[in-house]
Write an enzyme that holds these catalytic residues in place. Sequence first.
Site, PDB file in Angstrom:
ATOM      1  N   GLU A  53       0.859  -1.189   0.000  1.00  0.00           N
ATOM      2  CA  GLU A  53       0.000   0.000   0.000  1.00  0.00           C
ATOM      3  C   GLU A  53       0.886   1.226   0.000  1.00  0.00           C
ATOM      4  O   GLU A  53       1.780   1.352   0.838  1.00  0.00           O
ATOM      5  CB  GLU A  53      -0.862   0.090   1.273  1.00  0.00           C
ATOM      6  CG  GLU A  53      -2.210  -0.545   1.251  1.00  0.00           C
ATOM      7  CD  GLU A  53      -3.022  -0.182   2.500  1.00  0.00           C
ATOM      8  OE1 GLU A  53      -2.777   0.891   3.090  1.00  0.00           O
ATOM      9  OE2 GLU A  53      -3.897  -0.986   2.880  1.00  0.00           O
ATOM     10  N   THR A  54       0.646   2.133  -0.924  1.00  0.00           N
ATOM     11  CA  THR A  54       1.244   3.463  -0.876  1.00  0.00           C
ATOM     12  C   THR A  54       0.463   4.349  -1.824  1.00  0.00           C
ATOM     13  O   THR A  54      -0.074   3.882  -2.833  1.00  0.00           O
ATOM     14  CB  THR A  54       2.741   3.445  -1.235  1.00  0.00           C
ATOM     15  OG1 THR A  54       3.316   4.729  -0.934  1.00  0.00           O
ATOM     16  CG2 THR A  54       2.978   3.127  -2.717  1.00  0.00           C
TER      17      THR A  54
END
Length: 414
Positions: A341-342
């Site tokens: 996740e980013t």
Amino acid sequence: MRLTPTSLTLLSLLQLSAGQPRHRHAHQHRSNKAAIPKRDRITITDSILSATTELPEVVVYVDQYNNAVRTATETVVYVPISTEALKTPAPQTTIVEIIPAAPSAAPVDDPSRVAPQPTPRTSGYDSAPEPTPSAEPPTTSPPISGGNSLHGVTYSPYKGSGGCKTAAEVDADFAIIAKDYGVIRLYGVDCDQVATAYTAAKKYGNKLFLGIFDINSIDQAVSTMAEGVKYDWSIVDTVSVGNELVNNGGASASQSLDALNRTRSALRAAGYKGPVVIVDTFVAMLAHPELCEQSDYCAVNVHPFFDPNTGPHQAGSFVTSTVSNIRSKLSDPGKRVVVTETGWPWQGQSNGMAVPGMDQQTTAISSIKSAYIDNASDVILFTAFNDMWKKPDAGTFMAEQFWGMGGRYSPCDK
């Protein structure tokens, strides 16, 4: 949980600039925890300041066992010691402790990050490092996505108006995003999401990164996955066990590792031979590198936006430097690390240098993609569409709903 007079901890964002940033964003479930009423003022004696100073600060509430409950943005009044005796006591009995961040210390991470949760969990957070339990050796099977020239993206099966997306609505979503991303990451097995995503991924040529959210229902989740993909495991890139459970206090490190081993065994029995990983925040991984060591590769969530000292143009370097820090903790520094996740929100409140906005999101995503130009499949962007089913919260800078790539809404939410 009962809150005691000593159960409020204040972490000053100004004092966190020298340490690891707090990570506060989460893939939430549709039901939120009960809110803790906000206070009018919190007064703190400060030996450094020479004048009374009033600032908005992020406050972490904990229970009597020092387990984090949630965060809130409160008005904090810093009062110099020399003038404290002359001032009227504040109308509250809560004791507040200032915890300065040392350069080598990682702060306690935000408990407001909660993933989709079909049933409650009862395990607590262990602040001390866990001893590593015996575990079956990780598989050597490489991720299917290895070498893919496209980034991945996260996806949610929930409508903004409530309820689950239909198969037709999931198909419409995939029709929009399929060409731009290789792997589509899911978080759970509810809403028939494995089956509907499988059909769409098969149609449009994507791989799936599946997830088991509830580690108390592993066998049921594996069965749902197997039936959802019709035992066609060739379409599955990776299966994750939990999402930020150690970070959020949903499980201890040893409990997560036990869940990893049980999940891997159940998946092998069902015919899946690919990677099985624990996903957690970089703060949790730095504190418990065994979560990486025993996963088939290291899967970590890294959000530059929650560091107030990082601007959009620095997002890529923040991610890569964080990954380097994690590698330094591993017995095999060359082990694959995937950022699961980013991203960057396009709307919400500012967090120091981290300012949300459409231009800022474009800059941040471009910075991240540039940092991963040679290994695009090692990063999964958050998220495909705005999550209108979530609720805005001051603890996440009122940005929780607005992380969709390019500010995009799912067709069913327009």
